[in-house]
Design an enzyme around this catalytic site. Sequence first.
Site, short mmCIF file in Angstrom:
data_model
loop_
_atom_site.label_atom_id
_atom_site.label_comp_id
_atom_site.label_asym_id
_atom_site.label_seq_id
_atom_site.Cartn_x
_atom_site.Cartn_y
_atom_site.Cartn_z
N PHE A 1 -6.39 -72.48 -110.03
CA PHE A 1 -7.78 -72.02 -109.96
C PHE A 1 -7.91 -70.60 -110.51
CE2 PHE A 1 -8.40 -75.11 -106.25
CZ PHE A 1 -8.83 -76.10 -107.11
N GLU B 1 -16.35 -68.47 -102.89
CA GLU B 1 -16.21 -69.63 -103.80
C GLU B 1 -15.70 -70.80 -102.97
OE1 GLU B 1 -13.19 -69.49 -106.82
OE2 GLU B 1 -12.05 -67.90 -105.86
N GLU C 1 -9.63 -63.92 -95.13
CA GLU C 1 -8.90 -65.13 -95.53
C GLU C 1 -8.20 -65.73 -94.32
OE1 GLU C 1 -8.68 -67.08 -98.26
OE2 GLU C 1 -7.38 -68.28 -96.96
N GLU D 1 -17.18 -79.26 -99.73
CA GLU D 1 -16.07 -78.59 -99.06
C GLU D 1 -16.59 -77.68 -97.95
OE1 GLU D 1 -13.32 -76.96 -101.95
OE2 GLU D 1 -13.01 -78.91 -102.90
N LYS E 1 -14.78 -68.77 -114.85
CA LYS E 1 -15.43 -68.75 -113.54
C LYS E 1 -15.54 -67.31 -113.01
CE LYS E 1 -12.94 -70.19 -110.12
NZ LYS E 1 -12.17 -71.07 -109.22
N TYR E 2 -14.47 -66.53 -113.13
CA TYR E 2 -14.49 -65.18 -112.55
C TYR E 2 -15.32 -64.21 -113.39
CZ TYR E 2 -11.23 -67.25 -109.42
OH TYR E 2 -10.68 -68.08 -108.49
N TYR F 1 -3.67 -72.39 -105.85
CA TYR F 1 -4.28 -71.08 -106.11
C TYR F 1 -4.08 -70.69 -107.56
CZ TYR F 1 -4.95 -70.02 -101.09
OH TYR F 1 -5.35 -70.02 -99.79
N ASP G 1 -10.43 -66.66 -89.88
CA ASP G 1 -11.42 -67.62 -90.35
C ASP G 1 -12.80 -66.95 -90.30
OD1 ASP G 1 -13.43 -69.71 -90.35
OD2 ASP G 1 -11.81 -71.13 -89.95
N MET G 2 -13.53 -66.98 -91.41
CA MET G 2 -14.81 -66.25 -91.49
C MET G 2 -15.79 -66.67 -90.40
SD MET G 2 -16.67 -68.05 -94.76
CE MET G 2 -15.22 -68.37 -95.76
#
Lengths: 642, 642
Positions: free
Chosen positions: B333, B442, B398, B451, B339-340, B330, B426-427
Site C-alpha cells: 500500500f 485511510e 495506531e 472496512e 494515493k499519498y 503495508y 484503537d482510535m
Amino acid sequence: MPLGERGGWERSESRYCGVETDFSDDVTYLLNFNISTGGFDYVLAPLMNPSYRPSLVEGNGVDTQVLPVSGSDLVLSPSQWSSHVVGKISSWIDLDSEDEVLRMDSETTLKQEIAWATHLSLQACLLPTPKGKSCANYARCVNQILQGLTTLQLWLRVPLVKSDGDSMDDTSEGPKDSWKLWNSFRLLCEHDSKLSVALDVLSTLPSETSLGRWMGESVRAAIVSTDSFLTNARGYPCLSKRHQKLIAGFFDHAAQVVISGKSVHNLQKSHDSNTEGTEKHPLRTYLDYVAYLFQKMEPLPEQERIELGYRDFLQAPLQPLMDNLEAQTYETFERDSVKYIQYQRAVEKALVDRVPDEKASELTTVLMVVGAGRGPLVRASLQAAEETGRKLKVYAVEKNPNAVVTLHNLVKMEGWQDIVTIISCDMRFWNATEQADILVSELLGSFGDNELSPECLDGAQRFLKPDGISIPSSYTSFIQPVTASKLYNDVKAHKDLAHFETAYVVKLHSVAKLAPSQDVFTFTHPNFSTKSNNQRYKKLQFNLPSDSGSALVHGFAGYFDSVLYKDVHLGIEPTTATPNMFSWFPIFFPLRKPVELHPDTPLEVHFWRCCGSSKVWYEWSVSSPTPSPMHNTNGRSYWVGL
Amino acid sequence: MPLGERGGWERSESRYCGVETDFSDDVTYLLNFNISTGGFDYVLAPLMNPSYRPSLVEGNGVDTQVLPVSGSDLVLSPSQWSSHVVGKISSWIDLDSEDEVLRMDSETTLKQEIAWATHLSLQACLLPTPKGKSCANYARCVNQILQGLTTLQLWLRVPLVKSDGDSMDDTSEGPKDSWKLWNSFRLLCEHDSKLSVALDVLSTLPSETSLGRWMGESVRAAIVSTDSFLTNARGYPCLSKRHQKLIAGFFDHAAQVVISGKSVHNLQKSHDSNTEGTEKHPLRTYLDYVAYLFQKMEPLPEQERIELGYRDFLQAPLQPLMDNLEAQTYETFERDSVKYIQYQRAVEKALVDRVPDEKASELTTVLMVVGAGRGPLVRASLQAAEETGRKLKVYAVEKNPNAVVTLHNLVKMEGWQDIVTIISCDMRFWNATEQADILVSELLGSFGDNELSPECLDGAQRFLKPDGISIPSSYTSFIQPVTASKLYNDVKAHKDLAHFETAYVVKLHSVAKLAPSQDVFTFTHPNFSTKSNNQRYKKLQFNLPSDSGSALVHGFAGYFDSVLYKDVHLGIEPTTATPNMFSWFPIFFPLRKPVELHPDTPLEVHFWRCCGSSKVWYEWSVSSPTPSPMHNTNGRSYWVGL
C-alpha cells in the site's frame, strides 16, 4: 548457500543449515555475521528481548508502549525476514506454571511474538519445550494461535531422548520418552498440519528402532548441539556413525539442520590467521562438517528422481475395469521392462512344461492374453515361444476399443497376423471358439486383488483347459502398521468421512514402518471349485519391538506378492520386492482416528474383502488396544466397480 | 511457435494460432504440413473418418471391429497429441434429429470420439454447433460426458451472429442471437467449468455492445473464417478495423485463434517461387497476419504486468479492524504514491483554509492521523505543512503494536520527535488530551464503507473540534451488473452457500460490464447529528442497451469514490478512477443463481448495509426480472467484525 551447492555442484533436492543465536538488538549485524561471514543459510533467533516481562512494564497498557523487539520491520527487506530468520519464541515462557503471573506473562508474550512473526511474514517459529509434566494450557494457547495462522509454521522443540530402563529412570528429570511429549501436544492440537516438531539432537542417542518412529512424524528441523560432536584426529568436529546415519535420515526426510551451542573445538583460530585475518564464525567448522555429510550422500537413482514428485502424494487407485486406461498410462506401465522379463520367464517355463522338447515342432500351444492392453504381454509371450522353440497361437483379448486400435497397428507392423488374433471384448463375456493352454494376465493392483483380478480370471477361466495354466498362478496381499502423519493430515484436509474410508495408491516416503508386514488375502488360479468365492476375512496381530517406545498408527501400508509360475515371482512387499520394478506404488489404508500403540500391547486388526453384485470393497477396523469404528461399511466410501 | 515469438521478441503472455483441417488417415503428415511447414501451433482436426456411421458397420458389435480413427495412438508422442491436436467432433452428428438412427449414431460416435480423445490426453475437443432449435438431447449426452472428464475441455462451436431486426429476420435460417444458443446449452449443463465456447467469426459482425457480452463468457477460441478477411492493396489478407478490435479483445482474454476455410487470397504462389520452391502452406499469409495483429498490440503497462496473476482471482476482503495487517501488506500500500499525493493535496487545501497566510507563523494546527499504520499519511501531512508553510502538531494513532514499532523508528530516524506523538491505541477507545483541527484517515475498502470507516470515524470524531475537517470528507459506493462466468464458476467450486453470499476483492478482467455503474451508499464526515446511523438501503434499476441482446448477470462489480477534501477526490469507479492508483481492486458480489436479462426488462436490485453490536454486513437481492433469494441474511455467511 544450500548445503548441496557448497561442493560446487547441485543436488536434486536442496537442504539448508541454520544456526541458533542469542537475542540481538541489531538484526542486520546478526544476519551479516551468521550468513555472510558464517555461511549459514538462516538464523534461529529470539524475537524479543529475553528480559521482557509484560507484568514488569511500567504503566502497563499505556498508549506509548513499544514492543521490545529487535528493531523495526524495515531493517530487513520482507524477503530477508522470511527466508533468513526463523523466530525463536522466548524460552522462559511456561504456560503451565503454578505461578499465575508467570503464566499470564507467558501467554501475553507468546501471542505478541507470534503476532510480530506474522507481521514479518516469517516462515516458522520455534516453540520452547514444554517445561512440566502437563502441557495443557500451553497447547490451549497454541491451538488458539493456530486457528489464526495462514502461512506461519510452528515447530515444537523436543529433546531426542528415550531412556531404556523402567523404574530406575523414573526419578530422573525430564521425559523418559520425549515422543510421548510430542504426541500429547500434537493430539491436544488435533494434528494441526501447521504444527511440526524440531528435535534437539544430543550426544547420546536412543535405540535405533525408537529413532525410526520419527521418520513418520513431521520433523522439520534437527537442532544439533555442538556438545554432540566428537573430535577427529586433526582436531575438527565430527559425528559418531550413529549420529551420521540419523542426520542422513533427516536430510532424506526434508528436515533442516540447525547448529546450536558454543564452539567446543577451538582449533580454527590458529588455523585461520593463515588466511586474511578476517573474523571467522566460531561454528563454521560445524557447518562445513554438516555440508560434507550432505555431499557424501549417495545421489538418488534415476527412477527415484523421476518419482520424487510422487512421494507421499495420495492418488485414487485406478479403476481399470470400469474406466479405460489412457495412452499415457499404458506408456508408463509398458516402460517397466523388469516386469515383462519376469512374465517372459514365466511363460517360457510354462511352455516347456506343457510341450516336451521332442514335440516342440508339432504341438501348438494356445495362449490367451486377457487384458492385452496395447500388447506388451503379447510381445513377451511371443519372445518366450521363440526362446523355447515352441509353436504358439495367441488370442489378445482387450475391452478398451482405444487400445484395440494400437493392437491392430502393432500386429500389422510386426507381421504377426498369422499368430495373433485380436478380440475386442471384455474377457468376462467373450464366447471363445477354442480353449486355452495358458492364460496370461496382468490385472494386479498394489494390494493384489484390488483391481478385481479374481473376478476377471474367474470369468476368463471358462475358456481355459481343465489342466491349463494361469499366469499369475497366485497372489497375496500384505499389510503393516505405519506412522504417517503427512498422509493422515492430507486425508484429514478433505474434512469428510469418505476420504478416511478410502485406500490410496502412494509412494510411501515419510512413513515409519512399525512392524514387519503380514499376509492378508491369497487367490489361486485357476480355481474350478464350485464352493469357493472371493470374499475374505483376516485377523492380524502386530507387535512393536520392545525397545521402540510407543508410536502412533495412522493407518496401514499394503503390498502384494504374486507367483507368476513356479519360482518366478513378482511383487512389491518390501522384504521380497522385485528390484527396479516401478509399475506399482504401495497402497495406504487410513484410520479415522490414529491409534497409540505400546510395545507391551499388540495391535489387532481386521480386514474384509466383500463382494456385491456390482462392486467389491474392503472394510477394516482395529479391535485392540482400543476399538476403532468399522471403516467403509457396505463400501459406502470406496469400492471397485465390476 | 507462439504468436509473440514470431517477431523475435517475447511478450508476457503467449497466444497460439491453430488451423482447422479435414480428416486425414495420416496424422503425422497432417502435423508436418500444418505445423512444421505451415507454422501453425496446432491443428483442429477431426478424430474419426467422417463417413463412419456405427449403424452402417457390418456385423455391428463383432469382436474384431476397430474404430475408424486416424491411425494408432503411437504415431505421435503423448506430448505431441496433447499440445498439437485439438479434436474436432464429427460435424454430421445431430443428437436432436427426428431420425432415431441418426440420433443413436450421433450419440455413439460422440462418446467414442471423446473416449479416444481422453485416451490420447488431448486438452480440448470442439463440439459442433447444435443443429436444430432444441439442443436438449445433445446437452444431456454432453452432461453425461462431462461427469467423467478430468482434464479434457469441451468447446461448443457457436457462430458469432446476432440479427438486429425483429419480425423481419424471424424467417431467416439460423439463430437470431447465437448467445442464446450458448446460454441454453450452458444452463442445461449447469455451468460446468469444463464446457467453454468457440466462436465462429464471420464476415459480418453484430453490434459493439452485443460483442462486449462475450468478454465475460469463457470463450476459448475464435475460429476465423478465411471468408471474413479483406484484401489489402498488395493482395494480402487483412481484417476490417472492427474485426481487428474484436481479435485484440480475444487475445486479451486468452482465447486462441483458429484459421478456418480455404485460401481465398491466391497471391502467394507466384510470390513463393522466388524463394526455394518448397511447398508453402496455403493459409500461411493468414497466420502471418494474425501474428502481426498480436505483435502490434500495446505491451501491458508495468503495474498491469505485476497484477497479471491477480486477474479474476477471488480474494477475501481484508478485515483490518479485527486483524492486524502484515508488513508486506503495508509495504504494498505504501508504494502507491498517487494515493499519498492526493492526500497531501487535500491536507494542503485544508491547512490553507484553516489558517490564513498571515497567521501561518503563529497558529499550530492539530492534525490526527487515525490508523497511521507505518506512517505514510504522517509523512504526507508533514509535507503538506512544509509546502504551505503551516505549523503542525501531529498525533499518529495506531492499534497494531507491530506497526507501532516501525512508527517509533520512523519518528526517531526522521527527527520528528517534537512534532509527532505516537498513540498505540484503537482510535475508538483513545482518550485524547486535546481536540483536532483535522482528522486524516485511510480506512476505505474497495466498496468504500466495507472496512468500517464509518464506524471508526464515528468513534474518532469525539476528539475532532466542532468545526474540524475530516479527510476524507465523504465517500460513495457504486455497483454495476456483470457477466463473469469464471468468477461464478470459482465461487460455485466451493459447493456451499457461504461462498455465494460473500463479497470478494478481485481484479476484474474476464468480465462484461452490462450497464453503467450507479451509486449505492454515501457517508459524510464529520457527522455530529444524533439521529443518523450507518444502516443503509438502496434500490437500483439497470437497463441493458437496446442493441446488446440478452445477457447473463452473474453478480455485481462494486467500486467507491471518495471526496478527500473539496475538489480532491480518490476512487476506483471506472469512469472517474484516479489514474495509476493500485491500492484497491474492485469488489464482487455474486448471485447464487445467475439472472438472464433482456434489453426490454430492467434489472431491479436491492442492497442493504446492516449493523449489529459486533459486526456489519451487507444483504442483497434481485427482485426483477425474476426474484432471487435474499443473500447473506443476518450476515450468516459474510460480515466485517467491529
